[in-house]
Design an enzyme around this catalytic site. Structure first.
Site, PDB file in Angstrom:
ATOM      1  N   SER A 152     -85.046   2.557   1.462  1.00  0.00           N
ATOM      2  CA  SER A 152     -84.768   4.008   1.841  1.00  0.00           C
ATOM      3  C   SER A 152     -83.410   4.222   1.093  1.00  0.00           C
ATOM      4  O   SER A 152     -82.551   5.084   1.943  1.00  0.00           O
ATOM      5  CB  SER A 152     -84.879   4.244   3.310  1.00  0.00           C
ATOM      6  OG  SER A 152     -85.870   3.874   3.707  1.00  0.00           O
ATOM      7  N   PRO A 153     -83.320   4.121  -0.155  1.00  0.00           N
ATOM      8  CA  PRO A 153     -81.878   4.560  -0.663  1.00  0.00           C
ATOM      9  C   PRO A 153     -81.700   5.872  -1.079  1.00  0.00           C
ATOM     10  O   PRO A 153     -80.527   6.414  -1.139  1.00  0.00           O
ATOM     11  CB  PRO A 153     -82.082   3.943  -2.201  1.00  0.00           C
ATOM     12  CG  PRO A 153     -83.637   3.629  -2.552  1.00  0.00           C
ATOM     13  CD  PRO A 153     -84.098   3.486  -1.398  1.00  0.00           C
ATOM     14  N   LEU A 154     -82.969   6.702  -0.944  1.00  0.00           N
ATOM     15  CA  LEU A 154     -82.700   8.062  -0.747  1.00  0.00           C
ATOM     16  C   LEU A 154     -82.786   8.826   0.291  1.00  0.00           C
ATOM     17  O   LEU A 154     -83.189  10.100   0.620  1.00  0.00           O
ATOM     18  CB  LEU A 154     -83.758   8.756  -1.791  1.00  0.00           C
ATOM     19  CG  LEU A 154     -83.781   8.026  -3.203  1.00  0.00           C
ATOM     20  CD1 LEU A 154     -85.007   8.634  -3.998  1.00  0.00           C
ATOM     21  CD2 LEU A 154     -82.554   8.853  -4.013  1.00  0.00           C
ATOM     22  N   GLY A 155     -82.555   7.858   1.408  1.00  0.00           N
ATOM     23  CA  GLY A 155     -82.412   8.476   2.738  1.00  0.00           C
ATOM     24  C   GLY A 155     -83.781   9.144   3.129  1.00  0.00           C
ATOM     25  O   GLY A 155     -84.117  10.123   3.993  1.00  0.00           O
ATOM     26  N   ARG A 156     -85.039   8.379   2.705  1.00  0.00           N
ATOM     27  CA  ARG A 156     -86.333   8.725   2.962  1.00  0.00           C
ATOM     28  C   ARG A 156     -86.496  10.082   2.660  1.00  0.00           C
ATOM     29  O   ARG A 156     -87.322  10.778   3.008  1.00  0.00           O
ATOM     30  CB  ARG A 156     -86.918   8.766   4.554  1.00  0.00           C
ATOM     31  CG  ARG A 156     -86.444   7.322   5.136  1.00  0.00           C
ATOM     32  CD  ARG A 156     -86.738   7.318   6.606  1.00  0.00           C
ATOM     33  NE  ARG A 156     -86.442   5.856   7.102  1.00  0.00           N
ATOM     34  CZ  ARG A 156     -87.218   4.813   7.357  1.00  0.00           C
ATOM     35  NH1 ARG A 156     -88.442   5.023   7.129  1.00  0.00           N
ATOM     36  NH2 ARG A 156     -86.820   3.749   7.843  1.00  0.00           N
ATOM     37  N   GLY A 157     -85.906  10.296   1.215  1.00  0.00           N
ATOM     38  CA  GLY A 157     -86.297  11.686   0.699  1.00  0.00           C
ATOM     39  C   GLY A 157     -85.207  12.485   0.953  1.00  0.00           C
ATOM     40  O   GLY A 157     -85.200  13.672   0.132  1.00  0.00           O
ATOM     41  N   PHE A 158     -84.299  12.574   2.108  1.00  0.00           N
ATOM     42  CA  PHE A 158     -83.592  13.535   2.515  1.00  0.00           C
ATOM     43  C   PHE A 158     -82.413  13.871   1.467  1.00  0.00           C
ATOM     44  O   PHE A 158     -82.088  15.024   1.157  1.00  0.00           O
ATOM     45  CB  PHE A 158     -82.990  13.412   3.998  1.00  0.00           C
ATOM     46  CG  PHE A 158     -82.559  14.474   4.564  1.00  0.00           C
ATOM     47  CD1 PHE A 158     -83.171  15.505   5.262  1.00  0.00           C
ATOM     48  CD2 PHE A 158     -81.047  14.672   4.554  1.00  0.00           C
ATOM     49  CE1 PHE A 158     -82.656  16.530   5.871  1.00  0.00           C
ATOM     50  CE2 PHE A 158     -80.454  15.787   5.549  1.00  0.00           C
ATOM     51  CZ  PHE A 158     -81.343  16.713   5.910  1.00  0.00           C
TER      52      PHE A 158
ATOM     53  N   HIS B  44     -90.314  -9.434   7.694  1.00  0.00           N
ATOM     54  CA  HIS B  44     -90.135  -7.701   7.806  1.00  0.00           C
ATOM     55  C   HIS B  44     -89.080  -7.726   9.000  1.00  0.00           C
ATOM     56  O   HIS B  44     -88.238  -6.770   8.737  1.00  0.00           O
ATOM     57  CB  HIS B  44     -91.473  -7.368   8.038  1.00  0.00           C
ATOM     58  CG  HIS B  44     -91.519  -5.780   7.587  1.00  0.00           C
ATOM     59  ND1 HIS B  44     -92.674  -5.422   7.207  1.00  0.00           N
ATOM     60  CD2 HIS B  44     -90.640  -5.004   7.437  1.00  0.00           C
ATOM     61  CE1 HIS B  44     -92.547  -4.104   6.678  1.00  0.00           C
ATOM     62  NE2 HIS B  44     -91.100  -3.776   6.906  1.00  0.00           N
TER      63      HIS B  44
ATOM     64  N   TYR C 163     -97.909  -2.025   5.531  1.00  0.00           N
ATOM     65  CA  TYR C 163     -97.849  -0.628   5.025  1.00  0.00           C
ATOM     66  C   TYR C 163     -99.405  -0.154   4.833  1.00  0.00           C
ATOM     67  O   TYR C 163    -100.364  -0.690   4.150  1.00  0.00           O
ATOM     68  CB  TYR C 163     -97.345  -0.526   3.527  1.00  0.00           C
ATOM     69  CG  TYR C 163     -95.927  -0.868   3.537  1.00  0.00           C
ATOM     70  CD1 TYR C 163     -95.172  -0.823   4.880  1.00  0.00           C
ATOM     71  CD2 TYR C 163     -95.308  -1.291   2.572  1.00  0.00           C
ATOM     72  CE1 TYR C 163     -93.788  -1.048   4.774  1.00  0.00           C
ATOM     73  CE2 TYR C 163     -93.746  -1.340   2.623  1.00  0.00           C
ATOM     74  CZ  TYR C 163     -93.196  -1.470   3.575  1.00  0.00           C
ATOM     75  OH  TYR C 163     -91.770  -1.574   3.622  1.00  0.00           O
TER      76      TYR C 163
END
Ligand SMILES: NC(=O)c1ccc[n+]([C@@H]2O[C@H](COP(=O)([O-])OP(=O)(O)OC[C@H]3O[C@@H](n4cnc5c(N)ncnc54)[C@H](OP(=O)(O)O)[C@@H]3O)[C@@H](O)[C@H]2O)c1
Length: 337
Positions: free
Chosen positions: A208-214, A124, A60
């Site tokens: 990404s539990p929020l769908g990368r923000g979507f 990773h 990162y």
């Protein structure tokens, strides 16, 4: 202040983490510019709230993220369950699981994080060119030396998980898992990765539990993504897929309004309801958003709610591949095979 978030065992190898983690990646890459001071304040606020399971990686920001996390936790190391990862490089976008890379990357990470030990160290991506036994063997050596406490894998297949645990116990599997990314549950070759992980007492860390923000409902147009945003042009966030996928979010938003919660909280509550061995690591670089996500913990979903969410986003509902086929940010070549 008294932390509001409690702890829980992550898997059956003795690792105790906060019930919700914090993904720090976005503070250094992927989702637009980040403010350094606000990022550090977000990590410290997370610790105040009891969100002590922090996720970073050597990848990162090419080390920037580990330095940032190291600065934020200075003086508070004992409160933190620190997770980092090795084996992906940004410049030449290579997967590298060679034992010498395991050792060298761990040393560099410890230096950047300014700590003596990493609590959870993940591969990773599984390197298709290096037997996983060799990679995990080198990781196990770090445990023996005392510079790493627990081992993890990210996006590994069921077969790789089985081969890895034959070398050393694995404490956590970090893979994408959310309402619209449910590959982990899919039974390939008769068994899902999830089932195999659980069989071996491995805790599950959905990224990404929020769908990368979507899935938060905050994104309403492909133009919301800046020029250097990872999601711009990604198959799931562009073209027809964007608008088709927005219908899932609209339904989520309507249900969230009925339950007097935010769509992000509903999406997180769904992940948390997958089981006590599932500890998501939603990412944010802002204190206000962190607080909103922490408030997902008390959200209760009835069997009817869960059924409705399954109808809103059944497995395979999202249009567009979840990876961009570069093998680095999405599926590992091994997992995709
Ligand atoms: N192992 C792997 O290969 C892998 C891959 C990807 C990610 N990860 C890890 O998983 C962590 C989480 O995944 P992620 O960051 O990709 O995706 P995510 O958690 O699904 O979503 C993060 C995005 O959602 C936004 N957001 C978060 N909470 C929100 C809320 N309540 N309302 C509105 N927007 C909200 C964030 O915005 P702001 O940033 O503006 O706050 C950010 O753009 C990462 O930080 C990283 O540590 C691991």
């Amino acid at each position: 202040m008294t932390p509001v978030v409690g702890t829980c065992p992550l898997g059956r190898q003795g690792l105790e983490v906060s019930r919700l983690g914090l993904g720090c990646m976005g503070m250094s890459q992927s989702y637009g510019p980040a403010d350094r001071d606000e990022s550090i304040a977000t990590i410290r606020r997370a610790l105040d709230l009891g969100v002590t399971f922090l996720d970073t990686a050597s990848l990162y920001g090419d080390g920037h993220n580990e330095e940032l996390v190291g600065e934020a936790i200075a003086g508070r190391r004992d409160e933190v369950q620190l997770a980092s990862k090795f084996g992906l490089t940004r410049g030449d976008r290579r997967i590298d699981g060679r034992p010498e890379t395991v050792r060298a990357t761990a040393e560099a990470s410890l230096r950047r994080l300014k700590v003596d030990v990493i609590d959870l160290y993940y591969q990773h991506r599984v390197d298709p060119e290096v037997p996983i036994e060799d990679t995990v063997g080198a990781m196990a050596e770090l445990v023996r030396q005392g510079t790493v406490r627990h081992l993890g894998l990210s996006e590994a297949s069921a077969a790789s998980v089985r081969r890895a645990v034959a070398v050393h116990p694995i404490s956590a599997l970090q893979s994408e898992w959310s309402l619209w990314s449910r590959d982990l549950e899919a039974a390939g070759a008769g068994e899902s990765v999830l089932d195999v992980a659980r069989e071996h007492g491995i805790g599950i860390v959905p990224y990404s539990p929020l769908g990368r923000g979507f899935l938060t409902g905050a994104i309403t147009s492909p133009d919301d993504f800046g020029a250097d945003d990872f999601r711009r042009g990604h198959p799931r966030y562009s073209g027809d897929a964007f608008w088709a996928n927005l219908r899932i979010v609209d339904a989520l938003r309507a249900m969230a309004a009925e339950k007097h919660v935010r769509p992000a909280q509903l999406a997180l509550a769904w992940v948390l309801a997958r089981g006590p061995d599932v500890v998501p690591i939603p990412g944010t670089k802002r204190r206000t958003t962190l607080e909103e996500n922490v408030a997902a913990l008390p959200v209760e979903l009835s069997a009817t709610d869960l059924q409705r969410l399954d109808e809103i986003a059944p497995p395979g509902a999202a249009m567009g591949a979840r990876n961009n086929n570069d093998g680095v940010y999405g599926d590992s070549p091994e997992r995709a095979a």
